[in-house]
Design a protein around this motif. Structure first.
Motif, PDB file in Angstrom:
ATOM      1  N   VAL A 138       1.644   3.247  -1.810  1.00  0.00           N
ATOM      2  CA  VAL A 138       3.074   3.410  -1.506  1.00  0.00           C
ATOM      3  C   VAL A 138       3.542   4.819  -1.822  1.00  0.00           C
ATOM      4  O   VAL A 138       4.493   5.314  -1.213  1.00  0.00           O
ATOM      5  N   GLY A 154       0.672   5.142   2.724  1.00  0.00           N
ATOM      6  CA  GLY A 154       0.888   3.957   3.555  1.00  0.00           C
ATOM      7  C   GLY A 154      -0.402   3.269   3.965  1.00  0.00           C
ATOM      8  O   GLY A 154      -0.378   2.336   4.759  1.00  0.00           O
ATOM      9  N   THR A 155      -1.533   3.718   3.407  1.00  0.00           N
ATOM     10  CA  THR A 155      -2.823   3.125   3.746  1.00  0.00           C
ATOM     11  C   THR A 155      -3.114   1.946   2.813  1.00  0.00           C
ATOM     12  O   THR A 155      -2.813   2.016   1.620  1.00  0.00           O
ATOM     13  N   ALA A 200      11.510   6.967   2.034  1.00  0.00           N
ATOM     14  CA  ALA A 200      10.451   7.317   2.979  1.00  0.00           C
ATOM     15  C   ALA A 200      10.233   8.820   2.957  1.00  0.00           C
ATOM     16  O   ALA A 200      11.189   9.587   2.930  1.00  0.00           O
ATOM     17  N   HIS A 232       9.645   2.143   2.439  1.00  0.00           N
ATOM     18  CA  HIS A 232       9.760   0.843   1.764  1.00  0.00           C
ATOM     19  C   HIS A 232      11.178   0.650   1.246  1.00  0.00           C
ATOM     20  O   HIS A 232      11.961   1.598   1.176  1.00  0.00           O
ATOM     21  N   PHE A 266      -1.959  -1.228  -1.624  1.00  0.00           N
ATOM     22  CA  PHE A 266      -1.257  -0.450  -0.607  1.00  0.00           C
ATOM     23  C   PHE A 266      -0.757   0.838  -1.268  1.00  0.00           C
ATOM     24  O   PHE A 266      -0.071   0.793  -2.295  1.00  0.00           O
ATOM     25  N   LEU A 322      11.518  -2.940   7.319  1.00  0.00           N
ATOM     26  CA  LEU A 322      10.373  -2.299   6.682  1.00  0.00           C
ATOM     27  C   LEU A 322       9.416  -3.363   6.155  1.00  0.00           C
ATOM     28  O   LEU A 322       9.844  -4.442   5.740  1.00  0.00           O
ATOM     29  N   TYR A 360       9.602   8.702  10.232  1.00  0.00           N
ATOM     30  CA  TYR A 360      10.178   7.871   9.173  1.00  0.00           C
ATOM     31  C   TYR A 360      11.667   7.630   9.426  1.00  0.00           C
ATOM     32  O   TYR A 360      12.181   6.525   9.206  1.00  0.00           O
ATOM     33  N   ASP A 399       6.442   9.143  -0.151  1.00  0.00           N
ATOM     34  CA  ASP A 399       6.536   7.679  -0.152  1.00  0.00           C
ATOM     35  C   ASP A 399       6.265   7.121   1.244  1.00  0.00           C
ATOM     36  O   ASP A 399       6.773   7.668   2.243  1.00  0.00           O
ATOM     37  N   ALA A 400       5.497   6.033   1.317  1.00  0.00           N
ATOM     38  CA  ALA A 400       5.474   5.238   2.546  1.00  0.00           C
ATOM     39  C   ALA A 400       6.829   4.542   2.652  1.00  0.00           C
ATOM     40  O   ALA A 400       7.419   4.180   1.630  1.00  0.00           O
TER      41      ALA A 400
END
Lengths: 322, 322
Positions: free
Chosen positions: A292, A259-260, A193, A142, A290, A161, A203, A139-140
């Motif tokens: 995620v 996360g891109t 994260a 969030h 995005f 965040l 993270y 996970d990015a």
């Protein structure tokens, strides 16, 4: 201060002891932070351990300028037996602790552990669960919000965040700790994260800073010069999430980090044949969005989810517009 | 019999992941009623698989010799969680997920959720009534029983009686049921009985034979089969157990539970049914007694217990003490 909250004898050895750390006046605003619901989500445990050290340092006068104003509790480990095995669940009961709430005061071990946490957090105003992605995913960083009211979105903005994500309703949600907190009247937040079984310092830094900022913003901590701040945050509702599925079965090689922000049609990765290595499919983004969540474990079936996109065109900005 | 694949995903290793439905259609025209039987949601529960075998075997024979007996339609889903069944584990091994906690509307698109949703949709599409067959978990052994959540009892009790299963237990609702197959089908208006029997990873042929006979009675009473095959005997009525008529004994200590009772036997109030012992110190920690007079219908089989663990359930002769 480390406190014992449950002590159960075990059949063959030392007792199982569950702890919480607690700081500050008991009558102030109260925040409970929980990690260790699954036995392989290391980032959460590293974050709560670092927060505990920081709060102990404040209490001991080693963090100049800070004062603890509210009641802060940290529960580093819940599914104790799963942590002994390093697996998300304890093999003995195959029970996901985050599908066991509110548990029972007298019951099987997982039910008792979960109920202990519920009883100790029931009087809090805010609850934060710190975790990472599901098995095989990353996970990015969030914030997940349950029943995201305007108040909760505003509170989430101080968690530092950039991404807020609505937790979609599903029938099993009622067994989650965060949902139980919601039903009990707390404001619940889930910080996610990274990936299981891995400590990812970058993270953890982000999550520690975010939670400290939250505590300052809500008056649980004060500092002589610095105040808590609210951050720019984009919030995505559940119905506009876009899962990306493979067409072919094979080995998934990702081309991008989690996360891109990606454009529609951008290559996310490829699926190659396990036996001969030949290219079977280029996986592309069906929408702009995005990333995620991203698949970590390369072996994938046909129609396997390899990424979750939060779609840009449906996001809602909550700052600076309020 | 018609074999249909309701779910198929190519695997990176080669053999696809497939789930099949066996269908016995009505001899002529529109089926009077459509009944579905489901087993294997948990991969370590074998009794249901054997029951499906008995059922398919018998229905094939009727179809081959007396096809006019089929007034309605039968669908059998004998093995709906192949990865867990092949692994002999309750959970889908690669993901650690419980298939019977993913039913009902679910936003996730992971492979286990896709499988759960497609099985659910297929049963919904093909059924006027369903039977979901489970064995017990690793810990407790159960007398054959049908479990009914109180809110569905008015509709389900007459149907459950038609199976002549030894016990019909009407029990209160709990959050854990909200994501199960049975609850969600019942919520959609498809009456669904949940059978619970024995213990996982074992098959007791005599018990399954008795359940099979009950299922054949159900098929006749539901108008799916015109008549009962000669070899199926008349069966005694079920004992209906209401919530207030169930008492349970739980461990007060952690240790090894050594049973001194037999499942299915009557016990007297305060009669000793076992001991919890400390294997390290060689002492008896407690004598476990029956909480009431009645039928012992659940008994601990896995001896390792923590304080609070369920050891036995008794269907009481009289209402339990307050």
């Amino acid at each position: 201060m480390k406190q014992e909250i449950l002590n159960i004898p075990t059949p063959f050895g030392e007792p199982l002891v569950l702890y919480k750390n607690q700081w500050g006046p008991l009558d102030g605003e109260a925040l409970s932070i929980v990690s260790g619901l699954q036995g392989d989500r290391l980032n959460g445990v590293m974050v709560t351990s670092r927060l505990s050290r920081f709060l102990n340092d404040i209490e001991a006068g080693r963090e100049t300028g800070y004062q603890i104003r509210g009641n802060i509790q940290i529960f580093p480990i819940v599914n104790y037996k799963a942590w002994e095995t390093g697996n998300p669940v304890w093999n003995f009961d195959s029970q996901d602790a985050d599908l066991t709430f509110p548990g029972m005061e007298v019951g099987e071990l997982a039910e008792t552990l979960c109920n202990t946490v519920i009883r100790h957090t029931a009087e809090s105003d805010y609850g934060i669960v710190v975790q990472s992605a599901e098995k095989h995913y990353e996970d990015a960083p969030h914030v997940k919000l349950i029943d995201p009211s305007r108040t909760r979105r505003n509170l989430a903005r101080s968690l530092g965040l950039a991404v807020g994500r609505e937790v979609a309703e599903n029938p099993a949600l009622v067994l989650n700790l965060a949902k139980q907190w919601d039903l009990m009247g707390l404001h619940p937040f889930i910080l996610s994260a990274g990936k299981p079984q891995t400590y990812q310092p970058q993270y953890c830094d982000l999550l520690v800073d975010g939670i400290v900022n939250f505590m300052r913003s809500q008056g649980l901590l004060s500092h002589t010069r610095e105040k808590g701040s609210q951050q720019e945050m984009s919030f995505f509702d559940a119905e506009h999430e876009c899962p990306v599925l493979t067409r072919e079965a094979g080995l998934f090689y990702s081309d991008i980090p989690v996360g891109t922000a990606v454009d529609k049609g951008q290559k996310l990765g490829e699926v190659r044949d396990l036996y001969e290595g030949g290219l079977l499919e280029e996986v592309t983004a069906p929408e702009e969005g995005f990333v995620v969540t991203l698949r970590e474990y390369p072996m994938v079936h046909e129609q396997e989810c390899v990424a979750v996109l939060l779609r840009e065109n449906n996001r809602k900005w909550f700052w600076p517009f309020g | 019999m018609k074999t249909q694949t309701l779910f198929s995903r190519n695997s990176p290793l080669g053999a696809p992941l497939k789930i099949v439905r066996q269908t016995f259609s009505a001899h002529q025209g529109k089926p009077a009623r459509r009944l579905s039987f489901v087993s294997g949601l948990h991969g370590d529960e074998m009794e249901g698989l054997y029951l499906c075998h008995r059922l398919i075997q018998a229905l094939r024979q009727i179809k081959d010799t007396r096809p006019e007996e089929f007034l309605g339609e039968v669908h059998v889903y004998p093995a709906v969680n192949p990865p867990a069944l092949n692994n002999g584990s309750r959970l889908w091994p690669l993901y650690g997920t419980d298939m019977n906690r993913m039913m009902g509307p679910h936003p996730d698109k992971s492979l286990p959720v896709q499988l759960a949703q497609e099985v659910f949709d297929d049963i919904q599409e093909h059924s006027d009534m369903a039977v979901d067959i489970h064995a017990s978990n690793l810990h407790l052994k159960e007398l054959p029983q049908i479990r009914i959540i109180e809110e569905f009892s008015e509709e389900l009790l007459p149907l459950a009686r038609q199976t002549h299963t030894g016990i019909i237990w009407i029990h209160p609702m709990a959050g854990v049921f909200e994501s199960t197959l049975g609850y969600n089908l019942n919520k959609l208006g498809i009456p669904t009985l949940v059978i619970e029997t024995g213990i996982c990873l074992r098959i007791e042929p005599k018990t399954v034979d008795r359940l099979f006979q009950g299922i054949m009675h159900l098929l006749v009473k539901q108008g799916v089969l015109a008549s009962l095959p000669e070899e199926i005997p008349p069966l005694p009525d079920s004992r209906v157990v209401y919530p207030r008529e169930v008492s349970q004994a739980c461990a007060k200590h952690s240790g090894l539970f050594i049973s001194q009772a037999s499942l299915g036997h009557r016990v007297g109030e305060d009669e000793i049914i076992g001991q919890v012992v400390d294997p390290v110190e060689g002492v008896v920690l407690e004598q476990v007694t029956a909480p009431d007079t009645g039928l012992l219908f659940t008994l601990r089989e896995q001896p390792t217990v923590h304080a609070g663990a369920l050891l036995a359930r008794v269907a009481c002769d009289l209402e339990p003490r307050p």
